[in-house]
Design a protein around this motif. Structure first.
Motif, PDB file in Angstrom:
ATOM      1  N   ASP A  90      -7.541  -4.861   2.870  1.00 33.90           N
ATOM      2  CA  ASP A  90      -7.195  -3.382   3.248  1.00 33.90           C
ATOM      3  C   ASP A  90      -8.384  -2.312   3.753  1.00 33.90           C
ATOM      4  N   GLU A  91      -9.496  -2.534   2.958  1.00 32.27           N
ATOM      5  CA  GLU A  91     -10.594  -1.780   3.023  1.00 32.27           C
ATOM      6  C   GLU A  91     -11.095  -2.235   4.413  1.00 32.27           C
TER       7      GLU A  91
ATOM      8  N   TYR B 241       2.185   0.638   2.607  1.00 31.37           N
ATOM      9  CA  TYR B 241       1.677   1.780   3.017  1.00 31.37           C
ATOM     10  C   TYR B 241       2.790   2.814   3.009  1.00 31.37           C
TER      11      TYR B 241
ATOM     12  N   ILE C  59      -5.478   4.681  -1.475  1.00 33.97           N
ATOM     13  CA  ILE C  59      -6.898   4.179  -1.033  1.00 33.97           C
ATOM     14  C   ILE C  59      -7.409   5.184   0.027  1.00 33.97           C
TER      15      ILE C  59
ATOM     16  N   SER D 144       0.448   4.507  -1.911  1.00 32.55           N
ATOM     17  CA  SER D 144       1.497   3.285  -2.253  1.00 32.55           C
ATOM     18  C   SER D 144       2.549   3.806  -3.457  1.00 32.55           C
TER      19      SER D 144
ATOM     20  N   PHE E 139      -3.710  -2.838  -2.891  1.00 30.11           N
ATOM     21  CA  PHE E 139      -4.844  -2.727  -2.049  1.00 30.11           C
ATOM     22  C   PHE E 139      -5.999  -3.712  -2.269  1.00 30.11           C
TER      23      PHE E 139
ATOM     24  N   VAL F 292     -10.560   2.974  -3.920  1.00 28.39           N
ATOM     25  CA  VAL F 292      -9.546   2.525  -4.240  1.00 28.39           C
ATOM     26  C   VAL F 292      -9.108   2.870  -5.642  1.00 28.39           C
TER      27      VAL F 292
END
Length: 151
Positions: free
Chosen positions: A136-137, A39, A108, A126, A132, A87
């Motif tokens: 992550d979502e 991130y 994302i 990123s 991702f 994404v």
């Protein structure tokens, strides 16, 4: 993934009513950016429905010129219209992408809902291609649910 260990820290930050909301949002951005290696930039954009624009309210990472984004423009602007997670494993493959940095390889964006209305989003860039995951979502959806509680 550090997601499990970050949840109580995020709850603590957001519960601190001694800090202004924007300060808490910035602290959440900083926590995510410093604790999740891929991130590289984390920000919260919020919608101005009358102007059909998104406005950067808090972020961690390199400063960006993209503090106001029209609905429909770039990944963030598309999420403002679609109300869905977006994404992007490889930003170079997107023809409607706003480049914030030459180092960004993936992005994302997860919409933030309050009372079932898309009022903003969390945006993560990123420097790594395709980092991702579904985890992550789900984590970022949870972050946005927690943020919505203080708005």
């Amino acid at each position: 993934m550090p997601f499990t260990s970050l949840r109580p820290k995020i709850k603590t930050i957001l519960a601190n009513e001694n800090d202004e909301i924007d300060s808490r949002l910035t602290e959440v951005c900083e926590l995510l950016q410093t604790n999740i290696g891929y991130y590289d930039w984390v920000g919260f954009y919020f919608a101005n429905e009358a102007e059909k624009t998104l406005h950067l309210r808090a972020f961690a990472g390199e400063p960006t010129d993209h503090t106001v984004i029209p609905f429909g423009k770039g990944i963030c602007g598309q999420v403002a219209i679609s109300n869905s997670n977006f994404v992007v494993p490889d930003v170079s493959a997107q023809n409607n992408y706003i480049a914030c940095s030459i180092n960004v390889r993936s992005e994302i964006v997860v919409p933030l809902f309050k009372d079932e209305k898309n009022i903003g989003q969390i945006d993560i860039d990123s420097h790594i291609a395709d980092p991702f995951s579904v985890e992550d979502e789900r984590f970022l959806e949870w972050v946005n649910e927690e943020v919505a509680k203080i708005l």
